[in-house]
Design a protein around this motif. Structure first.
Motif, PDB file in Angstrom:
ATOM      1  N   ARG A  82       0.786  -1.238   0.179  1.00 45.61           N
ATOM      2  CA  ARG A  82       0.039   0.031  -0.119  1.00 45.61           C
ATOM      3  C   ARG A  82       1.029   1.352   0.139  1.00 45.61           C
ATOM      4  O   ARG A  82       0.382   2.197  -0.292  1.00 45.61           O
ATOM      5  N   ASN A  83       2.046   1.298   0.286  1.00 43.96           N
ATOM      6  CA  ASN A  83       3.048   2.315   0.445  1.00 43.96           C
ATOM      7  C   ASN A  83       3.827   2.230  -0.547  1.00 43.96           C
ATOM      8  O   ASN A  83       4.669   1.248  -0.986  1.00 43.96           O
ATOM      9  N   GLU A  84       4.300   3.409  -1.361  1.00 43.79           N
ATOM     10  CA  GLU A  84       5.185   3.700  -2.453  1.00 43.79           C
ATOM     11  C   GLU A  84       6.553   3.128  -1.855  1.00 43.79           C
ATOM     12  O   GLU A  84       7.449   2.976  -2.663  1.00 43.79           O
ATOM     13  N   HIS A  85       6.829   3.518  -0.607  1.00 40.20           N
ATOM     14  CA  HIS A  85       8.272   3.393  -0.172  1.00 40.20           C
ATOM     15  C   HIS A  85       8.422   1.976  -0.109  1.00 40.20           C
ATOM     16  O   HIS A  85       9.782   1.601   0.057  1.00 40.20           O
ATOM     17  N   GLN A  86       7.561   1.070  -0.186  1.00 43.85           N
ATOM     18  CA  GLN A  86       7.859  -0.570  -0.142  1.00 43.85           C
ATOM     19  C   GLN A  86       8.088  -0.956  -1.639  1.00 43.85           C
ATOM     20  O   GLN A  86       8.300  -2.284  -1.758  1.00 43.85           O
ATOM     21  N   LEU A  87       8.025  -0.139  -2.559  1.00 47.47           N
ATOM     22  CA  LEU A  87       8.211  -0.736  -3.840  1.00 47.47           C
ATOM     23  C   LEU A  87       9.468  -1.134  -4.443  1.00 47.47           C
ATOM     24  O   LEU A  87       9.725  -1.782  -5.454  1.00 47.47           O
ATOM     25  N   SER A 262       9.566 -12.985  -0.443  1.00 45.14           N
ATOM     26  CA  SER A 262       8.193 -12.807  -0.539  1.00 45.14           C
ATOM     27  C   SER A 262       7.686 -12.297  -1.972  1.00 45.14           C
ATOM     28  O   SER A 262       8.565 -12.263  -2.855  1.00 45.14           O
ATOM     29  N   ILE A 263       6.595 -12.304  -1.930  1.00 45.49           N
ATOM     30  CA  ILE A 263       5.927 -11.627  -3.535  1.00 45.49           C
ATOM     31  C   ILE A 263       4.829 -10.514  -3.069  1.00 45.49           C
ATOM     32  O   ILE A 263       4.060 -10.622  -2.205  1.00 45.49           O
ATOM     33  N   GLY A 264       5.135  -9.431  -3.643  1.00 50.61           N
ATOM     34  CA  GLY A 264       4.482  -8.416  -3.275  1.00 50.61           C
ATOM     35  C   GLY A 264       3.364  -7.896  -4.554  1.00 50.61           C
ATOM     36  O   GLY A 264       3.532  -8.477  -5.567  1.00 50.61           O
ATOM     37  N   PHE A 265       2.098  -7.591  -3.854  1.00 44.20           N
ATOM     38  CA  PHE A 265       1.026  -7.461  -4.872  1.00 44.20           C
ATOM     39  C   PHE A 265       0.648  -5.865  -4.809  1.00 44.20           C
ATOM     40  O   PHE A 265       0.341  -5.391  -3.656  1.00 44.20           O
ATOM     41  N   ASP A 266       0.878  -5.118  -5.677  1.00 44.47           N
ATOM     42  CA  ASP A 266       0.692  -3.586  -5.356  1.00 44.47           C
ATOM     43  C   ASP A 266      -0.863  -3.139  -5.762  1.00 44.47           C
ATOM     44  O   ASP A 266      -1.459  -3.496  -6.601  1.00 44.47           O
ATOM     45  N   VAL A 267      -1.360  -2.618  -4.749  1.00 48.46           N
ATOM     46  CA  VAL A 267      -2.611  -1.739  -4.941  1.00 48.46           C
ATOM     47  C   VAL A 267      -2.535  -0.236  -5.103  1.00 48.46           C
ATOM     48  O   VAL A 267      -3.448   0.627  -4.821  1.00 48.46           O
ATOM     49  N   THR A 268      -1.365   0.427  -4.922  1.00 45.20           N
ATOM     50  CA  THR A 268      -1.233   1.952  -4.981  1.00 45.20           C
ATOM     51  C   THR A 268      -1.875   2.598  -6.205  1.00 45.20           C
ATOM     52  O   THR A 268      -2.564   3.427  -6.392  1.00 45.20           O
ATOM     53  N   MET A 269      -1.824   1.806  -7.319  1.00 44.57           N
ATOM     54  CA  MET A 269      -2.282   2.110  -8.521  1.00 44.57           C
ATOM     55  C   MET A 269      -3.934   1.943  -8.738  1.00 44.57           C
ATOM     56  O   MET A 269      -4.203   2.294  -9.657  1.00 44.57           O
ATOM     57  N   ASN A 270      -4.388   0.954  -7.770  1.00 47.75           N
ATOM     58  CA  ASN A 270      -5.743   0.782  -7.928  1.00 47.75           C
ATOM     59  C   ASN A 270      -6.510   1.841  -6.749  1.00 47.75           C
ATOM     60  O   ASN A 270      -7.646   1.681  -6.530  1.00 47.75           O
TER      61      ASN A 270
END
Length: 417
Positions: A82-87, A262-270
């Motif tokens: 949820r946080n752009e700093h984690q991308l 880990s596997i990240g799933f981005d929701v910032t774009m949503n």
């Protein structure tokens, strides 16, 4: 200067509220205020995302919450970003834009040479009026929507093919040991590359294709950036078959083969991203310990303020009555100002004026003539007034000033006697 007590003495005091009632009101108000602060700090994280969209928080058929839960349950540590700093994590990041015109720049700009999977959109949905948070599939998106995912730099034309759900997808040699996927009933593929602003777009390397050569999974350029043309290989509807779910996990493992855990799933774009706030930091470690400490201190201060012992005593006067107190306060002010040694001459003048009034000194005498007259009043062997006056005026310390003042006082007392 003093406390005033209004009303008659001994009159009973009528309390509008009992102590227990006031305590309950205070407790309810404090807990309500703290709850409001906590909810305000974590409100972005509490959004469920159950809006029927195609993202990692959605439980709808086109959503991806199933693969997130499956990755977590199988030890792959699926995380919703949820946080752009984690991308900028080294883990594989799965990006699921809602439409082809969504700006991928903020996400891909943080990835650089880190493995990233971009999933193309496919389905158009409408809200289900009978069930809040549900959607109905209205059909396929227009082809120009997903094929402009990377425009204007490059365009990836997409095609749709009906497979009946029985066609197996073919891994290419670059996708050695790739999982065995069965194609969805309507398969979306990339049919080619059309240069946009880039006259020489990066190379598109097929990894998973259908029997007609349509690209389902590909690597774009020299960096570990992967494109998945058909989202049904990962969506909730697509992985309801255990074999498809196993193939989806195997594909993610292959893309995440850099030693990441880990596997990240981005929701910032949503639209479900959020940034850190000072209020949220106050309720998360390591600052939570300081917040709890301050809360305990405030509680102890409040308890101390409420826990008064005995009746309330009126405050004492700041300045008491009486001449002695007035003289003492004046002396303290002079002493604090450091002007004690300057009072010798003033005391001499006071004694001189008293002597004039007491001994009937002619009014025409002034200054030296007056002191000479007073000197004549002294007997033989006694200190002369002029000498005592000069000693008092020349004092430079407190002890000398006291001695000179006492000598003048004795001189006056002897003359009066």
């Amino acid at each position: 200067m003093s406390d005033l007590v209004l009303g008659r003495r001994g009159a009973p005091r009528a309390d509008p509220f009992r102590a227990l009632t006031v305590a309950l009101i205070l407790l309810i108000g404090i807990f309500g205020f703290v709850g409001m602060l906590v909810m305000g700090a974590f409100a972005p994280d509490l959004r469920s995302g159950h809006n029927g969209g195609g993202h990692a928080l959605s439980n709808s058929a086109i959503g991806f919450s199933g693969i997130v839960q499956l990755a977590t349950a199988t030890g792959r540590n699926g995380q919703v970003i949820r946080n752009e700093h984690q991308l900028d994590s080294e883990d594989l990041l799965v990006v699921t834009p809602d439409h082809g015109w969504d700006d991928l720049g903020p996400v891909l700009g943080n990835r650089n040479a880190k493995p990233t999977l971009v999933v193309f959109p496919k389905w158009e949905t409408v809200a289900d009026k009978d069930h809040e948070g549900w959607v109905k599939v209205a059909g396929l998106l227009m082809p120009f929507d997903p094929d402009h995912m990377f425009s204007p730099s490059v365009v990836f034309p997409v095609g749709r093919r009906r497979t009946g759900g029985q066609v197996m997808l073919q891994p290419t040699p670059d996708f050695s040991g790739g999982p065995a996927f069965r194609a969805p009933r309507v398969l979306q593929v990339i049919t080619g590359v059309k240069p946009g602003e880039n006259k020489k777009p990066p190379k598109l390397t097929p990894l998973l294709t259908d029997r007609h050569g349509g690209i389902v999974l590909a690597k774009y350029g020299d960096q570990p950036l992967y494109l998945l043309a058909d989202p049904d290989l990962l969506s909730n509807a697509g992985i309801r078959d255990p074999r498809q779910a196993a193939a989806a996990l195997a594909m993610l493992d292959w893309l995440n083969s850099t030693g990441a855990t880990s596997i990240g799933f981005d929701v910032t774009m949503n639209g479900f991203g959020h940034s850190q706030s000072p209020l949220k930091l106050a309720f998360t470690p390591p600052f939570l310990a300081m917040t709890l400490t301050l809360a305990v201190v405030l509680a102890l201060v409040g308890w101390h303020a409420l826990g008064r012992f005995g009746p309330i005593r009126p405050r004492a006067r700041a300045i008491a009555f009486g001449k002695a107190v007035l003289v003492e306060n004046s002396a303290k002010l002079i002493r604090r100002a450091g002007r004690e040694t300057d009072l010798g001459g003033r005391y001499v003048q006071v004694i001189r004026e008293r002597a004039v009034a007491t001994f009937g000194v002619p009014a025409r005498l002034k200054d030296a003539a007056l002191d000479a007259y007073l000197d004549k009043l002294s007997g033989r062997g006694a200190m002369r007034f002029s000498e005592l006056a000069r000693a008092a005026e020349a004092t430079r310390d407190r002890a000398s000033l006291v001695a000179a003042a006492q000598a003048l006082h004795h001189w006056q007392k002897e003359k009066k006697g």
